[in-house]
Scaffold this motif. Structure first.
Motif, PDB file in Angstrom:
ATOM      1  N   THR A  63       0.828  -1.206   0.000  1.00 40.05           N
ATOM      2  CA  THR A  63       0.000   0.000   0.000  1.00 40.05           C
ATOM      3  C   THR A  63       0.863   1.257   0.000  1.00 40.05           C
ATOM      4  O   THR A  63       0.549   2.234  -0.682  1.00 40.05           O
ATOM      5  CB  THR A  63      -0.965  -0.003   1.201  1.00 40.05           C
ATOM      6  OG1 THR A  63      -1.736  -1.210   1.168  1.00 40.05           O
ATOM      7  CG2 THR A  63      -1.910   1.181   1.172  1.00 40.05           C
ATOM      8  N   LYS A  64       1.961   1.233   0.731  1.00 39.39           N
ATOM      9  CA  LYS A  64       2.879   2.374   0.736  1.00 39.39           C
ATOM     10  C   LYS A  64       3.461   2.609  -0.662  1.00 39.39           C
ATOM     11  O   LYS A  64       3.539   3.748  -1.129  1.00 39.39           O
ATOM     12  CB  LYS A  64       4.020   2.140   1.730  1.00 39.39           C
ATOM     13  CG  LYS A  64       3.596   2.141   3.186  1.00 39.39           C
ATOM     14  CD  LYS A  64       4.770   1.741   4.068  1.00 39.39           C
ATOM     15  CE  LYS A  64       4.370   1.575   5.516  1.00 39.39           C
ATOM     16  NZ  LYS A  64       5.544   1.269   6.383  1.00 39.39           N
ATOM     17  N   THR A  67       0.733   3.995  -2.942  1.00 37.53           N
ATOM     18  CA  THR A  67       0.445   5.387  -2.595  1.00 37.53           C
ATOM     19  C   THR A  67       1.499   6.311  -3.189  1.00 37.53           C
ATOM     20  O   THR A  67       1.171   7.318  -3.831  1.00 37.53           O
ATOM     21  CB  THR A  67       0.376   5.567  -1.061  1.00 37.53           C
ATOM     22  OG1 THR A  67      -0.667   4.744  -0.540  1.00 37.53           O
ATOM     23  CG2 THR A  67       0.139   7.017  -0.677  1.00 37.53           C
ATOM     24  N   ALA A  68       2.771   5.970  -2.994  1.00 34.44           N
ATOM     25  CA  ALA A  68       3.860   6.806  -3.513  1.00 34.44           C
ATOM     26  C   ALA A  68       3.840   6.852  -5.040  1.00 34.44           C
ATOM     27  O   ALA A  68       4.058   7.908  -5.635  1.00 34.44           O
ATOM     28  CB  ALA A  68       5.200   6.281  -3.010  1.00 34.44           C
ATOM     29  N   THR A  71       0.679   9.021  -6.178  1.00 41.32           N
ATOM     30  CA  THR A  71       0.666  10.439  -5.809  1.00 41.32           C
ATOM     31  C   THR A  71       1.954  11.168  -6.189  1.00 41.32           C
ATOM     32  O   THR A  71       1.969  12.390  -6.266  1.00 41.32           O
ATOM     33  CB  THR A  71       0.457  10.623  -4.289  1.00 41.32           C
ATOM     34  OG1 THR A  71       1.589  10.074  -3.590  1.00 41.32           O
ATOM     35  CG2 THR A  71      -0.826   9.962  -3.813  1.00 41.32           C
ATOM     36  N   SER A  75       4.533   8.329   1.055  1.00 37.86           N
ATOM     37  CA  SER A  75       3.251   7.922   1.647  1.00 37.86           C
ATOM     38  C   SER A  75       2.988   8.651   2.957  1.00 37.86           C
ATOM     39  O   SER A  75       1.832   8.950   3.276  1.00 37.86           O
ATOM     40  CB  SER A  75       3.218   6.405   1.868  1.00 37.86           C
ATOM     41  OG  SER A  75       4.292   5.987   2.697  1.00 37.86           O
ATOM     42  N   VAL A  78       0.723  12.110   3.236  1.00 43.25           N
ATOM     43  CA  VAL A  78      -0.734  12.245   3.195  1.00 43.25           C
ATOM     44  C   VAL A  78      -1.149  13.066   4.411  1.00 43.25           C
ATOM     45  O   VAL A  78      -0.784  12.732   5.545  1.00 43.25           O
ATOM     46  CB  VAL A  78      -1.427  10.855   3.198  1.00 43.25           C
ATOM     47  CG1 VAL A  78      -2.936  11.001   3.336  1.00 43.25           C
ATOM     48  CG2 VAL A  78      -1.069  10.075   1.943  1.00 43.25           C
ATOM     49  N   LYS A  83      -6.218  11.208   6.206  1.00 40.60           N
ATOM     50  CA  LYS A  83      -5.676   9.842   6.216  1.00 40.60           C
ATOM     51  C   LYS A  83      -6.765   8.773   6.305  1.00 40.60           C
ATOM     52  O   LYS A  83      -6.771   7.832   5.517  1.00 40.60           O
ATOM     53  CB  LYS A  83      -4.677   9.661   7.363  1.00 40.60           C
ATOM     54  CG  LYS A  83      -3.328  10.256   7.084  1.00 40.60           C
ATOM     55  CD  LYS A  83      -2.361   9.984   8.213  1.00 40.60           C
ATOM     56  CE  LYS A  83      -1.017  10.617   7.904  1.00 40.60           C
ATOM     57  NZ  LYS A  83      -0.054  10.406   8.972  1.00 40.60           N
ATOM     58  N   VAL A  94      -4.735   3.463  -0.303  1.00 43.56           N
ATOM     59  CA  VAL A  94      -3.882   4.618  -0.009  1.00 43.56           C
ATOM     60  C   VAL A  94      -3.666   4.662   1.495  1.00 43.56           C
ATOM     61  O   VAL A  94      -4.595   4.452   2.268  1.00 43.56           O
ATOM     62  CB  VAL A  94      -4.520   5.938  -0.503  1.00 43.56           C
ATOM     63  CG1 VAL A  94      -3.699   7.147  -0.073  1.00 43.56           C
ATOM     64  CG2 VAL A  94      -4.687   5.916  -2.009  1.00 43.56           C
ATOM     65  N   THR A  95      -2.423   4.927   1.888  1.00 41.94           N
ATOM     66  CA  THR A  95      -2.090   5.003   3.306  1.00 41.94           C
ATOM     67  C   THR A  95      -1.254   6.239   3.584  1.00 41.94           C
ATOM     68  O   THR A  95      -0.580   6.750   2.693  1.00 41.94           O
ATOM     69  CB  THR A  95      -1.316   3.750   3.765  1.00 41.94           C
ATOM     70  OG1 THR A  95      -1.104   3.833   5.178  1.00 41.94           O
ATOM     71  CG2 THR A  95       0.022   3.615   3.075  1.00 41.94           C
ATOM     72  N   GLY A 100       6.837   4.688   2.249  1.00 43.35           N
ATOM     73  CA  GLY A 100       6.646   4.612   0.802  1.00 43.35           C
ATOM     74  C   GLY A 100       7.246   5.835   0.150  1.00 43.35           C
ATOM     75  O   GLY A 100       6.991   6.965   0.590  1.00 43.35           O
ATOM     76  N   GLY A 114       7.735   0.637  -1.363  1.00 43.26           N
ATOM     77  CA  GLY A 114       7.189   0.617  -0.019  1.00 43.26           C
ATOM     78  C   GLY A 114       7.955  -0.370   0.831  1.00 43.26           C
ATOM     79  O   GLY A 114       8.292  -1.464   0.372  1.00 43.26           O
TER      80      GLY A 114
END
Length: 139
Positions: A63-64, A67-68, A71, A75, A78, A83, A94-95, A100, A114
């Motif tokens: 997830t990390k 997310t990175a 975006t 991570s 955020v 969050k 997304v975390t 991340g 991540g």
């Protein structure tokens, strides 16, 4: 009108070099880690769960990385105020947990890494070692 565009992507050699560098850094720290690398579409390119790393950290590391990659930011960047909402809205994809980092080469986003199973600072330190292994832009 153009219907295609040029893109950049991580090579298999880059993914392997990053996993190797991350594993070496985590070993030197004495902190087994889960390490995940994905492309900008959040597709898994490579992963490693080191012996002794927490099994559920593989999910958070994934997830990390996603997310990175999605975006273009760490991570952990955020905003606190969103969050929980963003995690719920994306079904947990997304975390805001640190660990991340985006993978950018020459200013072009090519993926995300991540890392999970240590502290947030340890996770990021391992991710930075992986970025350095391929001369990615520092974060």
């Amino acid at each position: 009108m153009a219907y295609t565009r040029a893109t950049q992507a991580l090579t298999d050699a880059a993914v392997l070099a990053m996993l190797d560098a991350a594993q070496i850094k985590a070993t030197s720290m004495g902190q087994p880690q889960c390490i995940v690398i994905c492309d900008t579409s959040a597709v898994l390119l490579g992963c490693l769960r080191m012996a002794g790393a927490r099994v559920l950290s593989m999910k958070s590391a994934t997830t990390k990385a996603q997310t990175a990659a999605s975006t273009g930011n760490p991570s952990g960047a955020v905003p606190e105020a969103v969050k929980v909402t963003i995690a719920l809205a994306t079904g947990g994809s997304v975390t805001g947990l640190p660990g991340g980092l985006p993978i950018q080469v020459g200013g072009v986003l090519v993926g995300g890494i991540g890392v999970g199973s240590g502290t947030g600072a340890q996770d990021e330190e391992v991710a930075r070692a992986a970025l350095a292994a391929i001369a990615a832009d520092p974060v």
